[in-house]
Design a protein around this motif. Structure first.
Motif, PDB file in Angstrom:
ATOM      1  N   GLY A  76       0.831  -1.197   0.000  1.00  0.00           N
ATOM      2  CA  GLY A  76       0.000   0.000   0.000  1.00  0.00           C
ATOM      3  C   GLY A  76       0.867   1.248   0.000  1.00  0.00           C
ATOM      4  N   PRO A  77       0.277   2.392  -0.327  1.00  0.00           N
ATOM      5  CA  PRO A  77       1.045   3.637  -0.395  1.00  0.00           C
ATOM      6  C   PRO A  77       1.590   4.104   0.946  1.00  0.00           C
ATOM      7  CG  PRO A  77      -1.292   4.083  -0.682  1.00  0.00           C
ATOM      8  CD  PRO A  77      -1.130   2.591  -0.664  1.00  0.00           C
ATOM      9  N   ASP A  78       1.044   3.613   2.042  1.00  0.00           N
ATOM     10  CA  ASP A  78       1.485   4.035   3.371  1.00  0.00           C
ATOM     11  C   ASP A  78       2.366   2.997   4.057  1.00  0.00           C
ATOM     12  OD1 ASP A  78       0.049   6.446   3.137  1.00  0.00           O
ATOM     13  OD2 ASP A  78      -1.790   5.435   3.769  1.00  0.00           O
ATOM     14  N   ALA A  79       2.843   2.003   3.314  1.00  0.00           N
ATOM     15  CA  ALA A  79       3.698   0.971   3.908  1.00  0.00           C
ATOM     16  C   ALA A  79       4.953   1.617   4.486  1.00  0.00           C
ATOM     17  CB  ALA A  79       4.077  -0.071   2.857  1.00  0.00           C
ATOM     18  N   PRO A  80       5.304   1.284   5.718  1.00  0.00           N
ATOM     19  CA  PRO A  80       6.499   1.871   6.322  1.00  0.00           C
ATOM     20  C   PRO A  80       7.775   1.370   5.627  1.00  0.00           C
ATOM     21  CG  PRO A  80       5.397   0.388   7.885  1.00  0.00           C
ATOM     22  CD  PRO A  80       4.583   0.405   6.629  1.00  0.00           C
ATOM     23  N   LEU A  81       8.783   2.232   5.585  1.00  0.00           N
ATOM     24  CA  LEU A  81      10.039   1.908   4.917  1.00  0.00           C
ATOM     25  C   LEU A  81      10.641   0.612   5.439  1.00  0.00           C
ATOM     26  CD1 LEU A  81      12.296   2.664   2.939  1.00  0.00           C
ATOM     27  CD2 LEU A  81      13.318   4.051   4.760  1.00  0.00           C
ATOM     28  N   GLU A  82      10.595   0.380   6.735  1.00  0.00           N
ATOM     29  CA  GLU A  82      11.176  -0.838   7.301  1.00  0.00           C
ATOM     30  C   GLU A  82      10.493  -2.088   6.739  1.00  0.00           C
ATOM     31  OE1 GLU A  82      11.857  -3.125  11.533  1.00  0.00           O
ATOM     32  OE2 GLU A  82      11.522  -0.970  11.563  1.00  0.00           O
ATOM     33  N   SER A  83       9.171  -2.065   6.621  1.00  0.00           N
ATOM     34  CA  SER A  83       8.439  -3.210   6.071  1.00  0.00           C
ATOM     35  C   SER A  83       8.805  -3.438   4.610  1.00  0.00           C
ATOM     36  CB  SER A  83       6.931  -2.994   6.178  1.00  0.00           C
ATOM     37  OG  SER A  83       6.541  -2.901   7.507  1.00  0.00           O
ATOM     38  N   VAL A  84       8.879  -2.350   3.853  1.00  0.00           N
ATOM     39  CA  VAL A  84       9.221  -2.441   2.435  1.00  0.00           C
ATOM     40  C   VAL A  84      10.632  -3.005   2.282  1.00  0.00           C
ATOM     41  CG1 VAL A  84       9.573  -1.121   0.308  1.00  0.00           C
ATOM     42  CG2 VAL A  84       7.653  -0.571   1.815  1.00  0.00           C
ATOM     43  N   THR A  85      11.560  -2.508   3.085  1.00  0.00           N
ATOM     44  CA  THR A  85      12.948  -2.963   3.032  1.00  0.00           C
ATOM     45  C   THR A  85      13.041  -4.455   3.336  1.00  0.00           C
ATOM     46  OG1 THR A  85      13.663  -0.774   3.736  1.00  0.00           O
ATOM     47  CG2 THR A  85      15.255  -2.541   3.956  1.00  0.00           C
ATOM     48  N   ARG A  86      12.336  -4.897   4.363  1.00  0.00           N
ATOM     49  CA  ARG A  86      12.349  -6.320   4.727  1.00  0.00           C
ATOM     50  C   ARG A  86      11.763  -7.181   3.596  1.00  0.00           C
ATOM     51  NH1 ARG A  86      13.430  -7.502  10.030  1.00  0.00           N
ATOM     52  NH2 ARG A  86      13.476  -5.697  11.413  1.00  0.00           N
ATOM     53  N   TYR A  87      10.712  -6.692   2.971  1.00  0.00           N
ATOM     54  CA  TYR A  87      10.068  -7.417   1.870  1.00  0.00           C
ATOM     55  C   TYR A  87      11.047  -7.572   0.701  1.00  0.00           C
ATOM     56  CZ  TYR A  87       5.894  -8.854  -0.806  1.00  0.00           C
ATOM     57  OH  TYR A  87       4.953  -9.535  -1.536  1.00  0.00           O
ATOM     58  N   PHE A  88      11.727  -6.479   0.341  1.00  0.00           N
ATOM     59  CA  PHE A  88      12.718  -6.536  -0.728  1.00  0.00           C
ATOM     60  C   PHE A  88      13.810  -7.551  -0.398  1.00  0.00           C
ATOM     61  CE2 PHE A  88      10.948  -2.676  -2.493  1.00  0.00           C
ATOM     62  CZ  PHE A  88      11.280  -2.754  -3.831  1.00  0.00           C
ATOM     63  N   ALA A  89      14.307  -7.511   0.829  1.00  0.00           N
ATOM     64  CA  ALA A  89      15.395  -8.400   1.238  1.00  0.00           C
ATOM     65  C   ALA A  89      14.943  -9.860   1.299  1.00  0.00           C
ATOM     66  CB  ALA A  89      15.953  -7.955   2.581  1.00  0.00           C
ATOM     67  N   ALA A  90      13.775 -10.103   1.856  1.00  0.00           N
ATOM     68  CA  ALA A  90      13.295 -11.469   2.028  1.00  0.00           C
ATOM     69  C   ALA A  90      13.054 -12.180   0.700  1.00  0.00           C
ATOM     70  CB  ALA A  90      12.017 -11.472   2.860  1.00  0.00           C
ATOM     71  N   TYR A  91      12.621 -11.437  -0.313  1.00  0.00           N
ATOM     72  CA  TYR A  91      12.261 -12.065  -1.583  1.00  0.00           C
ATOM     73  C   TYR A  91      13.185 -11.683  -2.735  1.00  0.00           C
ATOM     74  CZ  TYR A  91       8.153 -13.330   1.030  1.00  0.00           C
ATOM     75  OH  TYR A  91       7.309 -13.850   1.989  1.00  0.00           O
ATOM     76  N   ASN A  92      14.316 -11.015  -2.426  1.00  0.00           N
ATOM     77  CA  ASN A  92      15.283 -10.614  -3.456  1.00  0.00           C
ATOM     78  C   ASN A  92      14.625  -9.871  -4.610  1.00  0.00           C
ATOM     79  OD1 ASN A  92      17.570 -11.728  -2.169  1.00  0.00           O
ATOM     80  ND2 ASN A  92      16.949 -13.759  -2.873  1.00  0.00           N
TER      81      ASN A  92
END
Length: 137
Positions: A76-92
């Motif tokens: 979503g547009p309000d996703a916190p940066l930490e959550s987005v960063t973890r998502y990128f890292a977890a799924y490459n």
């Protein structure tokens, strides 16, 4: 970030032609976002993404709707940066779709965007030597 957006009846050949645009960053060229009309953000209903690697393996006349990844969870547009960063890292990942509560594609966040937000605002002003970059010699 403005992603490459295509309708479900676009072909693999059309998708590949769009991601060959030299003005696209590598992370934006890594996938196309398949949506229902309208095709300008915010779009119609988000259907999924067609990954660059998958596009290369399919016959040119194949419809992108037949090869989309519907498993990639948009954010979503309000996703916190930490959550987005973890998502990128977890799924490459290199890019993620951003959708609103109605399922409309608003854009994409790329790994480049995430890194830019993690660095201090003036990071570009630092000398290359601050980063340990050597220019040989």
């Amino acid at each position: 970030t403005e992603p490459v957006v295509l309708p479900p009846d676009a072909t693999v050949a059309e998708a590949l032609a769009r991601i060959r645009d030299s003005d696209l960053s590598p992370s934006l060229a890594a996938q196309v976002y398949v949506v229902r009309a309208p095709f300008e953000t915010p779009t119609g209903k988000y259907l999924g993404v067609a990954h660059f690697q998958r596009l290369l393996r399919e016959p040119p006349a194949t419809l992108v709707s037949g090869i989309i990844d519907t498993e990639l969870e948009p954010i979503g547009p309000d996703a916190p940066l930490e959550s987005v960063t973890r998502y990128f890292a977890a799924y490459n990942l290199v890019a993620l779709p951003v959708i609103d509560e109605g399922g409309h594609l608003l854009g994409a966040v790329t790994v480049d965007d995430v890194i830019d937000h993690m660095l201090p605002e003036n990071w570009r002003e630092h000398d290359d030597q601050d980063a340990g970059v050597s220019h040989g010699g």
